[in-house]
Scaffold this active site. Structure first.
Site, PDB file in Angstrom:
ATOM      1  N   CYS A  54     -55.015   3.339  22.235  1.00  0.00           N
ATOM      2  CA  CYS A  54     -54.770   3.217  20.788  1.00  0.00           C
ATOM      3  C   CYS A  54     -54.966   4.549  20.070  1.00  0.00           C
ATOM      4  CB  CYS A  54     -55.707   2.170  20.189  1.00  0.00           C
ATOM      5  SG  CYS A  54     -57.431   2.654  20.316  1.00  0.00           S
ATOM      6  N   ASP A  56     -57.974   6.052  19.722  1.00  0.00           N
ATOM      7  CA  ASP A  56     -59.370   6.212  19.291  1.00  0.00           C
ATOM      8  C   ASP A  56     -60.217   6.782  20.426  1.00  0.00           C
ATOM      9  OD1 ASP A  56     -58.748   5.146  16.857  1.00  0.00           O
ATOM     10  OD2 ASP A  56     -59.326   3.104  17.415  1.00  0.00           O
ATOM     11  N   CYS A  79     -62.158   2.318  14.666  1.00  0.00           N
ATOM     12  CA  CYS A  79     -62.290   1.321  13.593  1.00  0.00           C
ATOM     13  C   CYS A  79     -63.670   0.646  13.617  1.00  0.00           C
ATOM     14  CB  CYS A  79     -61.221   0.266  13.794  1.00  0.00           C
ATOM     15  SG  CYS A  79     -61.407  -0.546  15.396  1.00  0.00           S
ATOM     16  N   CYS A 123     -61.283  -2.620  22.288  1.00  0.00           N
ATOM     17  CA  CYS A 123     -62.360  -1.776  21.749  1.00  0.00           C
ATOM     18  C   CYS A 123     -63.605  -1.916  22.648  1.00  0.00           C
ATOM     19  CB  CYS A 123     -62.719  -2.166  20.323  1.00  0.00           C
ATOM     20  SG  CYS A 123     -61.305  -2.263  19.213  1.00  0.00           S
TER      21      CYS A 123
HETATM   22 FE1  FES Z   1     -58.831   1.639  19.001  1.00  0.00          FE
HETATM   23 FE2  FES Z   1     -60.595  -0.227  18.593  1.00  0.00          FE
HETATM   24  S1  FES Z   1     -58.707   0.020  17.609  1.00  0.00           S
HETATM   25  S2  FES Z   1     -60.627   1.249  20.134  1.00  0.00           S
END
Ligand code: FES
Length: 153
Positions: A54, A56, A79, A123
């Site tokens: 994603c 992150d 997030c 996540c």
């Molecule tokens: Fe990317 Fe949670 S939305 S790790």
């Protein structure tokens, strides 16, 4: 005027919390609003950094004393759910032996958080994978301590 604004703000906050409770467990909300173990550890014995699909990123820092995780911290640009998962994984790993720490999986994190919507379960996987990366780093440095000199954390 200020009283009206205060009342409006309070109502809005209550509505936001109500909406959050429809999606997330109390634990997720608490760990997101009050992150545990957020921040770096200088010169950690174990360090992991992973960017998930994603986009992150999570970092996990471990202080290991006598083969046990004495301290665990995390950082993320992700997030709220990622913050909740980072909080949970660092809480779960504290006090564990290196071998037991390796048993913390996505599902263990999800179970302890009271679940997550399917679309956000990745996540928890990011948090588990980053912990495993930090454990791998710890094991590698145990075998080859001289590599510590080349580390950037
Ligand atoms: Fe990317 Fe949670 S939305 S790790």
């Amino acid at each position: 005027m200020t009283e009206d604004l205060d009342k409006l703000t309070k109502e809005l906050n209550e509505r936001i919390m109500e909406d959050m409770r429809k999606i997330y467990s109390e634990k997720v909300i608490d760990y997101f609003l009050h992150p545990r173990n957020l921040g770096r550890i200088d010169d950690p014995e174990g360090y992991g950094k992973i960017t998930g699909p994603c986009g992150d990123t999570m970092e996990v820092f471990l202080r290991v004393i006598n083969g046990r995780v004495a301290e665990a911290n995390f950082m993320t640009d992700g997030c709220g759910t990622t913050i909740a998962c980072g909080s949970m994984v660092t809480e779960l790993v504290k006090g564990k032996s290196i071998n037991d720490a390796g048993e913390i999986t996505r599902d263990v994190i999800l179970e302890n958080l009271g679940g997550l919507p399917e679309s956000e379960q990745h996540c928890a996987l990011l948090a588990a994978n980053t912990l495993h990366e930090a454990l791998k780093d710890y094991r590698l440095l145990e075998r080859e301590p001289w590599k510590r000199a080349y580390r950037k954390v």
